[in-house]
Design an enzyme around this catalytic site. Structure first.
Site, PDB file in Angstrom:
ATOM      1  N   CYS A   1       6.534  -7.064   7.489  1.00  0.00           N
ATOM      2  CA  CYS A   1       7.640  -6.565   8.312  1.00  0.00           C
ATOM      3  C   CYS A   1       8.113  -7.709   9.205  1.00  0.00           C
ATOM      4  O   CYS A   1       7.290  -8.482   9.693  1.00  0.00           O
ATOM      5  CB  CYS A   1       7.154  -5.392   9.170  1.00  0.00           C
ATOM      6  SG  CYS A   1       8.477  -4.521  10.038  1.00  0.00           S
TER       7      CYS A   1
ATOM      8  N   CYS B   1       1.032  -2.120  15.817  1.00  0.00           N
ATOM      9  CA  CYS B   1       1.102  -1.844  14.371  1.00  0.00           C
ATOM     10  C   CYS B   1       0.444  -2.959  13.577  1.00  0.00           C
ATOM     11  O   CYS B   1       0.758  -4.137  13.753  1.00  0.00           O
ATOM     12  CB  CYS B   1       2.560  -1.685  13.949  1.00  0.00           C
ATOM     13  SG  CYS B   1       2.769  -1.530  12.170  1.00  0.00           S
TER      14      CYS B   1
ATOM     15  N   ASN C   1      -3.948   4.797  15.918  1.00  0.00           N
ATOM     16  CA  ASN C   1      -4.979   4.448  14.944  1.00  0.00           C
ATOM     17  C   ASN C   1      -5.398   3.010  15.171  1.00  0.00           C
ATOM     18  O   ASN C   1      -4.571   2.108  15.065  1.00  0.00           O
ATOM     19  CB  ASN C   1      -4.451   4.630  13.520  1.00  0.00           C
ATOM     20  CG  ASN C   1      -4.158   6.088  13.225  1.00  0.00           C
ATOM     21  OD1 ASN C   1      -4.998   6.952  13.455  1.00  0.00           O
ATOM     22  ND2 ASN C   1      -2.954   6.374  12.757  1.00  0.00           N
TER      23      ASN C   1
ATOM     24  N   GLU D   1       0.836  -1.192   0.000  1.00  0.00           N
ATOM     25  CA  GLU D   1       0.000   0.000   0.000  1.00  0.00           C
ATOM     26  C   GLU D   1       0.875   1.249   0.000  1.00  0.00           C
ATOM     27  O   GLU D   1       1.953   1.280   0.600  1.00  0.00           O
ATOM     28  CB  GLU D   1      -0.938  -0.027   1.213  1.00  0.00           C
ATOM     29  CG  GLU D   1      -1.972  -1.133   1.052  1.00  0.00           C
ATOM     30  CD  GLU D   1      -2.914  -1.289   2.238  1.00  0.00           C
ATOM     31  OE1 GLU D   1      -4.046  -1.700   2.003  1.00  0.00           O
ATOM     32  OE2 GLU D   1      -2.527  -1.017   3.380  1.00  0.00           O
TER      33      GLU D   1
ATOM     34  N   CYS E   1      -1.476   5.963   9.666  1.00  0.00           N
ATOM     35  CA  CYS E   1      -0.248   5.302  10.135  1.00  0.00           C
ATOM     36  C   CYS E   1      -0.558   3.982  10.819  1.00  0.00           C
ATOM     37  O   CYS E   1      -1.419   3.928  11.697  1.00  0.00           O
ATOM     38  CB  CYS E   1       0.449   6.126  11.207  1.00  0.00           C
ATOM     39  SG  CYS E   1       0.997   7.681  10.673  1.00  0.00           S
TER      40      CYS E   1
ATOM     41  N   CYS F   1       5.963  -4.929  16.213  1.00  0.00           N
ATOM     42  CA  CYS F   1       5.514  -3.885  17.137  1.00  0.00           C
ATOM     43  C   CYS F   1       4.035  -4.151  17.427  1.00  0.00           C
ATOM     44  O   CYS F   1       3.241  -4.330  16.506  1.00  0.00           O
ATOM     45  CB  CYS F   1       5.726  -2.512  16.527  1.00  0.00           C
ATOM     46  SG  CYS F   1       7.456  -2.250  16.091  1.00  0.00           S
TER      47      CYS F   1
ATOM     48  N   CYS G   1       3.556   8.496   1.272  1.00  0.00           N
ATOM     49  CA  CYS G   1       4.029   7.543   2.278  1.00  0.00           C
ATOM     50  C   CYS G   1       4.324   6.233   1.546  1.00  0.00           C
ATOM     51  O   CYS G   1       3.432   5.586   1.013  1.00  0.00           O
ATOM     52  CB  CYS G   1       2.942   7.374   3.343  1.00  0.00           C
ATOM     53  SG  CYS G   1       3.420   6.247   4.647  1.00  0.00           S
TER      54      CYS G   1
HETATM   55  N1  SAH Z   1       8.898   0.531  10.226  1.00  0.00           N
HETATM   56  C1  SAH Z   1       9.139   1.915  10.327  1.00  0.00           C
HETATM   57  C2  SAH Z   1       8.302   2.744   9.397  1.00  0.00           C
HETATM   58  C3  SAH Z   1       6.837   2.380   9.237  1.00  0.00           C
HETATM   59  S1  SAH Z   1       5.737   2.706  10.539  1.00  0.00           S
HETATM   60  C4  SAH Z   1       8.974   2.372  11.761  1.00  0.00           C
HETATM   61  O1  SAH Z   1       8.481   1.600  12.567  1.00  0.00           O
HETATM   62  O2  SAH Z   1       9.380   3.481  12.068  1.00  0.00           O
HETATM   63  C5  SAH Z   1       5.448   4.465  10.491  1.00  0.00           C
HETATM   64  C6  SAH Z   1       5.035   5.040  11.831  1.00  0.00           C
HETATM   65  O3  SAH Z   1       3.697   4.689  12.195  1.00  0.00           O
HETATM   66  C7  SAH Z   1       5.923   4.539  12.961  1.00  0.00           C
HETATM   67  O4  SAH Z   1       6.272   5.550  13.855  1.00  0.00           O
HETATM   68  C8  SAH Z   1       5.014   3.558  13.630  1.00  0.00           C
HETATM   69  O5  SAH Z   1       5.441   3.300  14.927  1.00  0.00           O
HETATM   70  C9  SAH Z   1       3.685   4.248  13.532  1.00  0.00           C
HETATM   71  N2  SAH Z   1       2.549   3.366  13.764  1.00  0.00           N
HETATM   72  C10 SAH Z   1       2.475   2.039  13.568  1.00  0.00           C
HETATM   73  N3  SAH Z   1       1.255   1.569  13.905  1.00  0.00           N
HETATM   74  C11 SAH Z   1       0.526   2.627  14.331  1.00  0.00           C
HETATM   75  C12 SAH Z   1      -0.821   2.789  14.765  1.00  0.00           C
HETATM   76  N4  SAH Z   1      -1.652   1.761  14.822  1.00  0.00           N
HETATM   77  N5  SAH Z   1      -1.227   4.026  15.099  1.00  0.00           N
HETATM   78  C13 SAH Z   1      -0.393   5.082  14.994  1.00  0.00           C
HETATM   79  N6  SAH Z   1       0.883   4.994  14.560  1.00  0.00           N
HETATM   80  C14 SAH Z   1       1.347   3.775  14.234  1.00  0.00           C
HETATM   81 FE1  SF4 Z   2       7.405  -2.893  11.328  1.00  0.00          FE
HETATM   82 FE2  SF4 Z   2       5.153  -1.666  12.083  1.00  0.00          FE
HETATM   83 FE3  SF4 Z   2       7.172  -1.933  13.813  1.00  0.00          FE
HETATM   84 FE4  SF4 Z   2       7.401  -0.229  11.759  1.00  0.00          FE
HETATM   85  S1  SF4 Z   2       5.945  -0.070  13.439  1.00  0.00           S
HETATM   86  S2  SF4 Z   2       8.941  -1.720  12.467  1.00  0.00           S
HETATM   87  S3  SF4 Z   2       6.248  -1.369  10.160  1.00  0.00           S
HETATM   88  S4  SF4 Z   2       5.995  -3.628  12.902  1.00  0.00           S
END
Ligand code: SAH
Ligand code: SF4
Length: 394
Positions: free
Chosen positions: A135, A142, A325, A115, A368, A139, A128
């Site tokens: 991944c 996420c 989110n 996406e 995000c 996390c 973006c």
């Molecule tokens: N993997 C990289 C880049 C992608 S995530 C990273 O983790 O930095 C982009 C941003 O969105 C990161 O700061 C991540 O922590 C945040 N993010 C992930 N899931 C989210 C959610 N459910 N709500 C808000 N931000 C989120």
């Molecule tokens: Fe991977 Fe999501 Fe963690 Fe970014 S926030 S490193 S995309 S699992």
């Protein structure tokens, strides 16, 4: 997180050319394109000049057809079209949010999908971009993290997302037109699916193309790479890419960060901050963005805000607060607006910019952390996610 789940991925296994058929010129560095042209019979003495010409056609004017490249002899154009292609990922679907955010689902080789999100703002627009399908990291807040890594994207697939978006925005200049100063697509954030620093070379090569003065011409100040904290690659990012850096910080103690961003078990807060201290100087950037997702009752207390300020002391920084989110089955809730404002206030009073990121494109799951390719949408159960987040029984 289960004990067996991988938290790192150290291999770069993806072949840099298409496995079969003609070579895609998109995504090649200038050196690699030069070698490919020589291989195709272009005399060595001319190769550099030809690269410059083809480069401009592809990246400045958005041309995909060799026949349009009128400063190349007809014979050469035919030769090129037999050996090479100029390909960008195919758009499978496009959704447009009420707020104008566009979410594209694009298909890449192997039938995988990623996406890409375009966010229009007053006088600018941000794309973006994704760097991996899925991944390896997990996390717990996420959505992408619930999807296993399928593969790294190639440099062509990464810069191809930018080219695809420029196609959709109808933003390639007329051939020969002067440099366009106002852009619909003026900024790139590597904040889509995947951890960009686990796909370093491909991300670097793609961003070099985005910054090249004879191509897409985006300033390195308009490109932001977000990482969860892959410490060994941070200095390299400063030296070899030089873009802006954002860190998914999200917690102020190792205990909480271990749960939210499990890579913290490998490189903890102290080690991460140490790596960040030299980033602005080496990359000549102004400050580092600390991303901080606001999770109700987990990391959003006044005490957290004060600890955060202490931790980043001495680092030129801006703190970007991201209201969580939600996604189906997510084990967290978003902090209340009052809580977020109180948190932001403490940080602001300590002298740091503390913008609260407005969620964009929520109605189309483009915000995000909500990205996850439709083909991989087989969801883990809520219990499994909670168990991995260490929240079971709370
Ligand atoms: N993997 C990289 C880049 C992608 S995530 C990273 O983790 O930095 C982009 C941003 O969105 C990161 O700061 C991540 O922590 C945040 N993010 C992930 N899931 C989210 C959610 N459910 N709500 C808000 N931000 C989120
Ligand atoms: Fe991977 Fe999501 Fe963690 Fe970014 S926030 S490193 S995309 S699992």
């Amino acid at each position: 997180m289960s004990a067996s789940a991988p938290i790192t991925q150290d291999v770069h296994t993806i072949p840099r050319k298409l496995p079969e058929g003609p070579l895609n010129l998109v995504g090649l560095t200038r050196d690699a394109m030069r070698a490919a042209l020589i291989d195709a019979g272009v005399p060595e003495k001319q190769a550099k000049m030809r690269v410059g010409q083809i480069w401009q056609w592809i990246y400045q004017w958005g041309v995909r057809d060799f026949d349009v490249m009128t400063n190349l002899a007809k014979g050469l154009r035919t030769e090129l079209s037999e050996r090479f292609v100029i390909e960008v990922p195919e758009v499978v679907s496009k959704q447009v949010s009420d707020d104008g955010t566009r979410k594209y689902l694009v298909r890449i080789a192997g039938g995988h999908e990623v996406e890409v999100v375009y966010i229009p703002e007053e006088g600018r627009g941000t794309l973006c971009v994704s760097s991996q399908v899925g991944c390896t990291l997990t996390c717990s807040f996420c959505h992408t993290g619930t999807q296993k890594l399928v593969r790294n994207l190639t440099a062509a697939e990464i810069i191809g997302q930018v080219m695809m978006a420029r196609d959709d925005l109808d933003e390639w200049p007329e051939i020969g037109a002067p440099k366009d100063e106002t852009r619909l697509l003026s900024n790139i954030v590597l904040m889509g699916m995947g951890e960009p620093l686990y796909n370093f070379e491909n991300v670097r090569d793609a961003m070099k193309i985005a910054m090249d003065p004879e191509g897409i011409q985006l300033s390195r100040r308009r490109i932001t790479l977000s990482t969860s904290g892959v410490v060994p690659e941070i200095a390299r990012t400063a030296e070899e890419i030089g873009c802006q850096l954002a860190i998914s910080f999200h917690a102020t103690t190792d205990e909480v960060r271990d749960r939210l961003v499990p890579i913290n078990k490998r490189w903890n807060i102290d080690v991460l901050l140490e790596a960040l201290r030299s980033y602005p100087k080496v990359s000549n950037s102004e400050r580092i963005t600390f991303e901080y997702v606001m999770l109700h009752g987990v990391n959003d207390s006044d005490e957290d805000a004060r600890r955060l300020i202490k931790l980043i002391d001495g680092i030129p920084a801006k703190i970007n607060l991201i209201p969580f989110n939600e996604w189906p089955g997510a084990p967290y809730k978003r902090s209340s607006n009052n809580r977020i404002r109180a948190f932001a206030d403490i940080i602001y009073k300590a002298g740091y910019a503390s913008p609260i990121r407005t969620p964009r494109g929520e109605d189309i799951m483009a915000a995000c952390g909500q990205l996850k390719s439709a083909t991989e949408r087989a969801r883990k159960s809520r219990r499994q996610i909670e168990a991995e987040a260490g929240l079971a029984g709370r």
